[in-house]
Motif scaffolding. Structure first.
Motif, PDB file in Angstrom:
ATOM      1  N   THR A  28      47.500  57.268  27.290  1.00 56.00           N
ATOM      2  CA  THR A  28      48.329  58.286  26.652  1.00 56.00           C
ATOM      3  C   THR A  28      48.786  57.827  25.274  1.00 56.00           C
ATOM      4  O   THR A  28      48.796  58.613  24.311  1.00 56.00           O
ATOM      5  N   ALA A  29      49.170  56.546  25.158  1.00 61.78           N
ATOM      6  CA  ALA A  29      49.596  56.021  23.858  1.00 61.78           C
ATOM      7  C   ALA A  29      48.472  56.118  22.838  1.00 61.78           C
ATOM      8  O   ALA A  29      48.699  56.476  21.674  1.00 61.78           O
ATOM      9  N   ALA A  30      47.241  55.791  23.278  1.00 62.45           N
ATOM     10  CA  ALA A  30      46.099  55.884  22.367  1.00 62.45           C
ATOM     11  C   ALA A  30      45.872  57.327  21.918  1.00 62.45           C
ATOM     12  O   ALA A  30      45.563  57.587  20.750  1.00 62.45           O
ATOM     13  N   ALA A  31      46.048  58.274  22.841  1.00 59.97           N
ATOM     14  CA  ALA A  31      45.879  59.682  22.487  1.00 59.97           C
ATOM     15  C   ALA A  31      46.952  60.122  21.488  1.00 59.97           C
ATOM     16  O   ALA A  31      46.668  60.900  20.564  1.00 59.97           O
ATOM     17  N   GLU A  32      48.184  59.627  21.650  1.00 58.61           N
ATOM     18  CA  GLU A  32      49.259  59.954  20.708  1.00 58.61           C
ATOM     19  C   GLU A  32      48.954  59.365  19.326  1.00 58.61           C
ATOM     20  O   GLU A  32      49.137  60.026  18.300  1.00 58.61           O
ATOM     21  N   LEU A  33      48.492  58.124  19.291  1.00 51.38           N
ATOM     22  CA  LEU A  33      48.137  57.503  18.019  1.00 51.38           C
ATOM     23  C   LEU A  33      46.988  58.250  17.357  1.00 51.38           C
ATOM     24  O   LEU A  33      46.988  58.453  16.138  1.00 51.38           O
ATOM     25  N   ASP A  34      46.003  58.662  18.153  1.00 52.36           N
ATOM     26  CA  ASP A  34      44.882  59.432  17.607  1.00 52.36           C
ATOM     27  C   ASP A  34      45.332  60.785  17.083  1.00 52.36           C
ATOM     28  O   ASP A  34      44.868  61.258  16.042  1.00 52.36           O
ATOM     29  N   GLY A  35      46.251  61.427  17.802  1.00 52.23           N
ATOM     30  CA  GLY A  35      46.636  62.779  17.446  1.00 52.23           C
ATOM     31  C   GLY A  35      47.685  62.873  16.353  1.00 52.23           C
ATOM     32  O   GLY A  35      47.659  63.804  15.548  1.00 52.23           O
ATOM     33  N   PHE A  36      48.589  61.890  16.336  1.00 53.97           N
ATOM     34  CA  PHE A  36      49.746  62.013  15.437  1.00 53.97           C
ATOM     35  C   PHE A  36      49.994  60.769  14.578  1.00 53.97           C
ATOM     36  O   PHE A  36      50.892  60.779  13.732  1.00 53.97           O
ATOM     37  N   GLY A  37      49.243  59.699  14.802  1.00 52.85           N
ATOM     38  CA  GLY A  37      49.431  58.480  14.022  1.00 52.85           C
ATOM     39  C   GLY A  37      50.541  57.594  14.536  1.00 52.85           C
ATOM     40  O   GLY A  37      50.836  56.554  13.927  1.00 52.85           O
ATOM     41  N   CYS A  38      51.162  57.950  15.672  1.00 49.98           N
ATOM     42  CA  CYS A  38      52.237  57.131  16.221  1.00 49.98           C
ATOM     43  C   CYS A  38      52.372  57.403  17.713  1.00 49.98           C
ATOM     44  O   CYS A  38      51.950  58.448  18.221  1.00 49.98           O
ATOM     45  N   ALA A  39      52.976  56.445  18.417  1.00 50.02           N
ATOM     46  CA  ALA A  39      53.236  56.588  19.845  1.00 50.02           C
ATOM     47  C   ALA A  39      54.500  55.817  20.181  1.00 50.02           C
ATOM     48  O   ALA A  39      54.671  54.670  19.730  1.00 50.02           O
ATOM     49  N   VAL A  40      55.385  56.410  20.955  1.00 46.37           N
ATOM     50  CA  VAL A  40      56.638  55.768  21.343  1.00 46.37           C
ATOM     51  C   VAL A  40      56.442  55.008  22.649  1.00 46.37           C
ATOM     52  O   VAL A  40      55.830  55.517  23.597  1.00 46.37           O
ATOM     53  N   LEU A  41      56.955  53.785  22.689  1.00 45.82           N
ATOM     54  CA  LEU A  41      56.974  52.952  23.893  1.00 45.82           C
ATOM     55  C   LEU A  41      58.439  52.836  24.320  1.00 45.82           C
ATOM     56  O   LEU A  41      59.183  52.015  23.787  1.00 45.82           O
ATOM     57  N   PRO A  42      58.885  53.668  25.258  1.00 43.50           N
ATOM     58  CA  PRO A  42      60.317  53.705  25.590  1.00 43.50           C
ATOM     59  C   PRO A  42      60.806  52.405  26.226  1.00 43.50           C
ATOM     60  O   PRO A  42      60.101  51.774  27.018  1.00 43.50           O
ATOM     61  N   ARG A  43      62.013  52.013  25.855  1.00 47.61           N
ATOM     62  CA  ARG A  43      62.746  50.908  26.479  1.00 47.61           C
ATOM     63  C   ARG A  43      61.920  49.620  26.537  1.00 47.61           C
ATOM     64  O   ARG A  43      61.881  48.954  27.568  1.00 47.61           O
ATOM     65  N   LEU A  44      61.293  49.277  25.451  1.00 54.04           N
ATOM     66  CA  LEU A  44      60.553  48.014  25.404  1.00 54.04           C
ATOM     67  C   LEU A  44      61.515  46.828  25.512  1.00 54.04           C
ATOM     68  O   LEU A  44      61.185  45.802  26.095  1.00 54.04           O
ATOM     69  N   LEU A  45      62.707  46.963  24.938  1.00 52.14           N
ATOM     70  CA  LEU A  45      63.738  45.931  25.023  1.00 52.14           C
ATOM     71  C   LEU A  45      64.971  46.490  25.718  1.00 52.14           C
ATOM     72  O   LEU A  45      65.270  47.680  25.609  1.00 52.14           O
ATOM     73  N   THR A  46      65.698  45.627  26.403  1.00 54.83           N
ATOM     74  CA  THR A  46      66.959  46.021  27.021  1.00 54.83           C
ATOM     75  C   THR A  46      68.059  46.036  25.962  1.00 54.83           C
ATOM     76  O   THR A  46      67.927  45.414  24.902  1.00 54.83           O
TER      77      THR A  46
END
Length: 249
Positions: A28-46
């Motif tokens: 899904t992240a790859a599809a977001e990067l392909d479609g919009f140039g960015c992808a959010v990764l929620p809560r990577l850090l606490t």
């Protein structure tokens, strides 16, 4: 007596970086990067990790240089580049994120007709950077106060430049600061530019295109040029950490 958290380097990740990063849906992240140039990764850090990293800003021993943006026409605000060795929490994430992004980057280069391919592991890519004379680390910690902003730009530091980077918001919007949205613009051939405002919460990361990416059109792939920045901070203080995968000259 308890010692303030800002006197310590951040503790190691409670969940190992590879497991934490691997838990995301990268298709899904790859599809977001392909479609919009960015992808959010929620809560990577606490939140605790975010506060610990933010607390490093005043401790000069962690950094190789300090940049006041207004002196260079970059906007208003300031940032510091970490020196090697990176804090364990950031070095671990840099190593763990890279393999998930290198496949996307190689696919982009293939579609754009670019011969360059990136190795599967980050250590091998850094070796290429260092052999090319790019030996200075590029991960950085940014600080903004009211009135500060970051002009649209691209983080290119030499001949070798990995085409995707990651920024992690360390402060909580609405509580720690207002304004200060992450902005991405895309310049399309013979068309008006497209803007993307990316909503982030504390601990969220955004992976985004640094320079060029391919877009599928009716006659095949064409290349678009991207820049990123931060809108004006209205109140409070905003900290962000940037993970750039290539090193600098």
């Amino acid at each position: 007596m308890n010692t303030p958290i800002s006197t310590f380097a951040p503790a190691p990740l409670e969940i190992p970086a590879a497991a934490r990063v691997g838990a995301y849906d990268w298709q899904t992240a790859a599809a977001e990067l392909d479609g919009f140039g960015c992808a959010v990764l929620p809560r990577l850090l606490t939140p605790e990790e975010c506060r610990a990293i933010s607390g490093l800003y005043s401790q000069e021993r962690h950094f190789r240089s300090h940049v006041i943006m207004a002196r260079h026409g970059f906007g208003k605000g300031e940032y510091r580049y970490f020196h090697y060795p990176l804090p364990e929490i950031l070095g671990g994430l840099r190593t763990a994120l890279y393999p998930h992004l290198s496949g996307i980057a190689n696919g982009w280069n293939e579609r754009m007709g670019t011969e360059e391919r990136y190795p599967e592991d980050h250590a091998s890519f850094l070796k290429q950077c260092h052999e090319a004379g790019q030996t200075r680390p590029t991960p950085l910690l940014l600080q903004y106060v009211p009135g500060d902003f970051n002009c649209l730009h691209q983080d290119l530091y030499g001949e070798l430049a990995f085409p995707i980077q990651v920024a992690i918001l360390l402060s909580e919007p609405g509580r720690d600061f207002t304004g200060g949205e992450f902005v991405l613009t895309e310049q399309r051939p013979r068309m008006q530019s497209r803007a993307e405002v990316v909503p982030l919460r504390q601990g969220d990361a955004v992976a985004f295109a640094v320079h060029n990416r391919p877009v599928r059109g009716t006659k095949g792939n064409y290349r678009v040029n991207l820049r990123h920045g931060v809108s004006r901070v209205r109140s409070g203080k905003r900290h962000t950490v940037g993970i750039i995968f290539h090193d600098a000259r």
